[in-house]
Design a protein around this motif. Structure first.
Motif, mmCIF file in Angstrom:
data_model
loop_
_atom_site.group_PDB
_atom_site.id
_atom_site.type_symbol
_atom_site.label_atom_id
_atom_site.label_comp_id
_atom_site.label_asym_id
_atom_site.label_seq_id
_atom_site.Cartn_x
_atom_site.Cartn_y
_atom_site.Cartn_z
ATOM 1 N N ILE A 1 60.846 57.907 56.734
ATOM 2 C CA ILE A 1 61.461 59.224 56.976
ATOM 3 C C ILE A 1 61.615 59.975 55.653
ATOM 4 C CG2 ILE A 1 63.535 60.450 57.735
ATOM 5 C CD1 ILE A 1 64.154 58.203 59.610
ATOM 6 N N LEU A 2 62.185 59.286 54.664
ATOM 7 C CA LEU A 2 62.413 59.934 53.366
ATOM 8 C C LEU A 2 61.106 60.443 52.788
ATOM 9 C CD1 LEU A 2 64.940 57.393 51.784
ATOM 10 C CD2 LEU A 2 65.440 59.716 52.551
ATOM 11 N N ILE A 3 60.073 59.588 52.876
ATOM 12 C CA ILE A 3 58.786 59.958 52.291
ATOM 13 C C ILE A 3 58.184 61.152 53.024
ATOM 14 C CG2 ILE A 3 56.410 59.174 51.955
ATOM 15 C CD1 ILE A 3 57.620 56.334 51.482
ATOM 16 N N ASP B 1 59.816 64.592 52.449
ATOM 17 C CA ASP B 1 59.430 65.218 51.182
ATOM 18 C C ASP B 1 57.960 65.622 51.158
ATOM 19 O OD1 ASP B 1 61.880 65.276 50.116
ATOM 20 O OD2 ASP B 1 61.468 63.960 48.413
ATOM 21 N N LEU B 2 57.108 64.783 51.768
ATOM 22 C CA LEU B 2 55.677 65.105 51.771
ATOM 23 C C LEU B 2 55.406 66.442 52.464
ATOM 24 C CD1 LEU B 2 53.546 61.892 52.399
ATOM 25 C CD2 LEU B 2 53.669 63.336 50.359
ATOM 26 N N MET C 1 57.346 68.867 52.629
ATOM 27 C CA MET C 1 57.815 69.931 51.718
ATOM 28 C C MET C 1 56.781 70.193 50.636
ATOM 29 S SD MET C 1 61.743 70.165 50.862
ATOM 30 C CE MET C 1 62.453 68.549 50.831
ATOM 31 N N ILE C 2 56.167 69.113 50.139
ATOM 32 C CA ILE C 2 55.169 69.280 49.093
ATOM 33 C C ILE C 2 53.955 70.030 49.648
ATOM 34 C CG2 ILE C 2 53.525 68.035 47.616
ATOM 35 C CD1 ILE C 2 55.716 65.869 47.318
ATOM 36 N N ASP D 1 59.214 74.270 51.157
ATOM 37 C CA ASP D 1 60.488 73.910 51.769
ATOM 38 C C ASP D 1 61.150 75.067 52.507
ATOM 39 O OD1 ASP D 1 60.702 75.032 49.347
ATOM 40 O OD2 ASP D 1 61.970 73.472 48.445
ATOM 41 N N ASN E 1 65.621 64.729 62.133
ATOM 42 C CA ASN E 1 66.806 63.888 61.935
ATOM 43 C C ASN E 1 67.883 64.034 62.978
ATOM 44 O OD1 ASN E 1 65.523 62.861 59.789
ATOM 45 N ND2 ASN E 1 66.739 63.916 58.227
#
Ligand SMILES: Nc1ncnc2c1ncn2[C@@H]1O[C@H](COP(=O)(O)OP(=O)(O)OP(=O)(O)O)[C@@H](O)[C@H]1O
Ligand SMILES: [Mg+2]
Lengths: 324, 247, 300
Positions: C114-116, C119-120, C122-123, C127, C233
């Protein structure tokens, strides 16, 4: 100094005292507020993670709502210090606020624990999660008391007591670490006591204890309550540090944090979660200073621990260099 | 010592225990035999309160223990070792035995002493010697040999100083030599401790060798009871075992 | 708490109908996502915490295809299929390593994903909130009025699509050979292996199907609202609620529970606007306490 050779309470208390004094000296040797801040946060988060590890590491129960008690402690402390009681209590306010915070989270843990421990495995985890989110929803709904999604704003006074002024950075640093170390020494006594071995027994084989005349459920409940009260203490210290309390502290993602710390540091060594808190904080500090993508880095680190090392760092070190 | 009168238990319509009555004399050693699935383990579960009794009553001495909680029954004086070894994988032999000793005296609520230096050390040592586990005293349970694990399971039960000891297939999964060693040990234990023992065993030679009284179970009912001599001659037993039975 | 508001709503046809339709829409979308979660748990025994992240990916994938092709149907389908394929890779690369691990290890593995992923995306996509893929042209018509209740036709379309998916899922699970194999895998994988059937393929297939459903839910959600990192989430927690209430592993239970939760949200918004989420969690607590195996789950 004979007692130092034996694994007993006196030795732990002595070591705790030495560590505390060492950290006080450290404060002056390295006069960097950033580093002091990290150290006190490591202890606060460490308490949070160590309390959860009573359940996870020693009891084998994956509680997924531990932030409930963290938040309960934080909000209780904040509300207590914002109330008019402070005017009457004066210099006793802070100790009274911390004690109330522990008391309220203990009561909450007793209530939630009594219901949750009747379930096993994933059902237990889900029930702790459900309670946590219920409490979270209540915090959001009671806007007039808790400030809703804004959190407990407006600050609160921190009247000095016993010559300790928590408004001063050094006093706060010394006080927080002192309280944390006392708690850790007491917790170690608990874990190494017959009671603590009872926890391991339930973890290893929950079926057998009844045939030894041993009541699992009662033992589990007591452990759950103790874990909750320590999390409450951690929450109250965090609230003192941030001069506020926030609903995110009751959100499920907050319960994942101590899980990470336990994973990173190790669940089978007493100080593992504390070490995990240290790694977590350093990572947090270092990564956020360099990139916005903190989650990505943390995610990759966790992934490599889960699939690579397969245990926490302290567990790994102990096996490699000590228990061979 | 132990008196079971007319107990029954059904699992979803199937009678696993059907009106069973068993009486054990003080200091006696007795065997419970019967083909696989006859309901032997179920009777142990009923005696120890692990599962509830549908019908009938169970006494220890004058104590009616029918449907008390498992923990209560244990404290009244019944201890058991399990068919499938039931021990604590990460605790050492010493630690495990100490746990059982402490459980007996409600000592596990103690938060103020250190477990490692707790006073039951000597007693634990005695039990390890009695069961021959001294040589592996500090070994972690999961690393013990199968035979030692079985012994540890028995040692845990012994630590409770029970009036009645129930052993569920103490020799299961052992080779012939190991079996006889185990039996010799059990016999010694029984002679030294003066407990009442009831054990389940499939090996007839063993049963006939050490049991004073034998109870034969088939499909949940006791079809015969008596001394080894009587049982050897009993036609029902011969039929149960030789004709049709699985054994 | 505004109990009277709820009462007023129930006796007013307009409010009753629009809230019911709203509840059904929420519930059916939730079912798409939650059915995948419960299917994966039922067969593989893994609680896929990252299921919400797959939902998010579905939204991003469909947004991407929409912005290239401008074709709504294509965007939704490719969002779902794209996540299905992603799920397959995820299963082969990571999930299959923890099938026999502790609950804790499974949770942590999924959480790291989930964390990865948060962020991915967003990259890759930035965002900012992306404005969603909107409603297809055919549905850009005035809403229907039923007893004065205003109901957008697209909501009806979503309900119908989800119902069709539910039906297809039911047919797949009960009438096809794949469904039989899947159920057998859930009960006794050893047996299947002894018969020479590769259960790994079935497991991967189930995970892919579960991911597909999450992706479909995400793609449809992208048509109703905006697309943003972290949007999975809250849906993951709602899916947990549905899974628990319905009975873990039970798809029909998930259907029932989704409707209950949809209605609780919709009418809860009228009765207790600040505590709508709280109502769901209260239901979850009550079910776990009184009937831990869920409304339609099997008793252990
Ligand atoms: N908890 C239970 N629920 C349902 N059925 C059970 C349960 N326990 C035992 N049974 C059934 O009761 C019957 C007797 O089982 P039990 O374990 O007592 O046999 P046993 O004589 O000990 O056999 P073995 O020699 O194989 O150990 C079996 O048919 C078993 O399937
Ligand atoms: Mg048996």
């Amino acid at each position: 100094m004979g007692f130092l050779k034996k694994d007993n309470f006196e030795r732990d208390a002595f070591i705790g005292l030495i560590v505390w004094i060492f950290l006080l000296i450290f404060y002056f040797v390295i006069p960097s507020p950033g580093i002091h801040d990290i150290i006190q946060k490591v202890f606060i988060l460490g308490l949070f993670a160590m309390s959860l590890n009573i359940l996870i590491g020693y009891l084998g129960l994956v509680a997924f709502g531990h932030a409930t008690f963290f938040a309960a402690g934080a909000y209780t402390l904040g509300l207590f210090l914002q109330s008019s009681i402070v005017n009457n209590l004066g210099s006793l306010s802070i100790p009274a606020a911390i004690i109330s915070a522990i008391f309220i989270s203990t009561v909450l843990a007793a209530f939630i624990g009594a219901i949750c421990i009747r379930l096993k495995d994933i059902y237990f985890s889900f029930l702790t999660l459900a309670f946590q989110m219920l409490i979270y929803s209540i915090i959001l709904a009671l806007v007039s008391i808790t400030g809703g999604d804004q959190g407990l704003m407006g600050g609160f006074p921190k009247p000095p007591f016993l010559g300790i002024d928590l408004g001063k950075p050094f006093d706060f640093y010394a006080f927080t670490i002192f309280i944390s170390i006392i708690t850790i020494v007491l917790l170690r006594q608990l874990i190494e006591s017959p009671f603590g071995y009872g926890l391991r027994m339930i973890r290893d084989n929950p079926d057998r204890p009844a045939a030894l005349g041993f009541n699992n459920q009662r033992h589990k409940l007591i452990a759950f309550i103790i874990a909750g009260s320590i999390a409450g203490l951690a929450g109250s210290l965090q609230a003192l540090l941030d001069v506020g309390a926030y609903p995110e502290w009751a959100f499920w993602a907050k319960s994942a944090e101590p899980l990470f710390m336990i994973l990173l540091g190790g669940m089978h060594s007493f100080l593992g979660p504390l070490m995990g808190a240290f790694i977590f904080e350093i990572l947090n500090d270092f990564v956020t200073a360099n990139t916005r993508y903190y989650g990505l880095v943390l995610g990759l680190v966790i992934l490599s621990f889960v699939l690579g090392l397969r245990r926490g760092l302290l567990d790994w070190l102990l096996i490699k260099f000590y228990r061979k | 010592m132990l008196k079971i009168s007319g107990i029954s238990k059904s699992f979803g319509g199937i009678k696993a225990t059907d009106n069973v009555s068993i009486e054990l004399k003080p200091n006696s050693i007795n065997a419970l035999i019967g083909p696989n699935g006859a309901g032997k383990t179920t009777i142990f579960n009923l005696i120890t309160g692990k599962i509830s009794v549908d019908d009938g009553e169970i006494f220890i001495g004058n104590n009616n223990i029918t449907n008390l909680k498992e923990t209560e029954i244990t404290h009244i004086g019944i201890a058991r070792a399990f068919q499938i070894t039931n021990i604590f994988s990460t605790l050492s032999v010493k630690e495990s035995i100490k746990m059982a000793l402490l459980a007996k005296i409600h000592g596990l609520n103690n938060m103020w002493d250190r477990f490692s230096s707790h006073s039951v050390n000597e007693e634990a040592n005695n039990i390890a010697e009695l069961t021959g586990l001294k040589k592996v005293y500090n070994t972690i349970s999961s690393e013990l040999s199968h035979g030692d694990q079985k012994l540890l399971d028995i040692a845990l039960a012994l630590a409770l100083k029970p009036k009645v000891l129930l052993l569920d297939e103490p020799t299961a999964g052992m080779g012939p030599e190991e079996r006889w060693e185990m039996i010799k040990r059990i016999k010694e234990l029984w002679q030294k401790t003066k407990m009442t023992v009831l054990f389940i065993e499939h090996d007839m030679d063993i049963v006939f060798d050490i049991a004073q009284t034998i109870f034969v179970l088939q499909q949940g009912s006791v079809i015969a009871k008596g001394t080894p001599k009587e049982i050897k001659k009993n036609q029902d037993v011969i039929k149960a075992y030789l004709g049709g039975g699985k054994k | 708490m505004e109990i009277f508001a709820l009462f007023d709503c129930i006796i007013t046809p307009a409010c009753l109908i629009s809230q019911t339709a709203g509840g059904l829409k929420i519930g059916m979308l939730l079912f798409l996502v939650a059915s995948g979660l419960t299917l994966v748990f039922g067969v593989l025994g893994v609680i896929n915490f990252a299921h919400g992240a797959l939902y998010m990916l579905g939204a991003y994938f469909s947004w991407q295809v929409m912005s290239i092709t401008g074709h709504f149907g294509l965007a939704v389908i490719s969002g779902a299929i794209g996540v299905g394929i992603f799920g397959l890779i995820f299963e082969r690369l990571l999930i299959n390593k923890v099938y026999n691990s502790d609950l804790l290890v499974q949770i942590l593995l999924c959480y790291s994903v989930i964390l990865i992923l948060d962020d991915l995306v967003m990259i890759i996509w930035g965002d900012e909130f992306l404005s969603g893929i909107g409603v297809p042209e055919v549905f850009q018509v005035p809403p229907l009025f039923i007893f004065d209740a205003i109901i957008p036709p697209f909501h009806i379309a979503i309900i119908v699509i989800s119902m069709i998916v539910a039906l297809l899922l039911w047919i797949i699970m009960t009438k096809t050979k794949f469904g039989k194999l899947v159920r057998a895998t859930a009960v006794n994988p050893r047996m299947l292996e002894a018969l020479g059937i590769n259960t790994n393929v079935i497991k991967a297939g189930v995970f892919m199907l579960g991911s597909f459903l999450a992706g479909l839910g995400g793609a449809l959600a992208a048509s109703l609202g905006s697309v943003v990192s972290g949007m999975g989430n809250s849906i993951i927690i709602e899916s947990f609620i549905v899974t628990v209430i319905g009975g873990m592993g039970s798809i029909s239970g998930a259907f029932l529970a989704s409707i209950i939760i949809g209605m609780a949200r919709s009418f809860g918004a009228v009765a207790m606007p600040l505590f709508t989420d709280g109502i769901m969690f209260l239901i979850m607590v009550l079910v776990l306490v009184m009937k831990p195996e869920g409304l339609m789950g099997k008793k252990k």
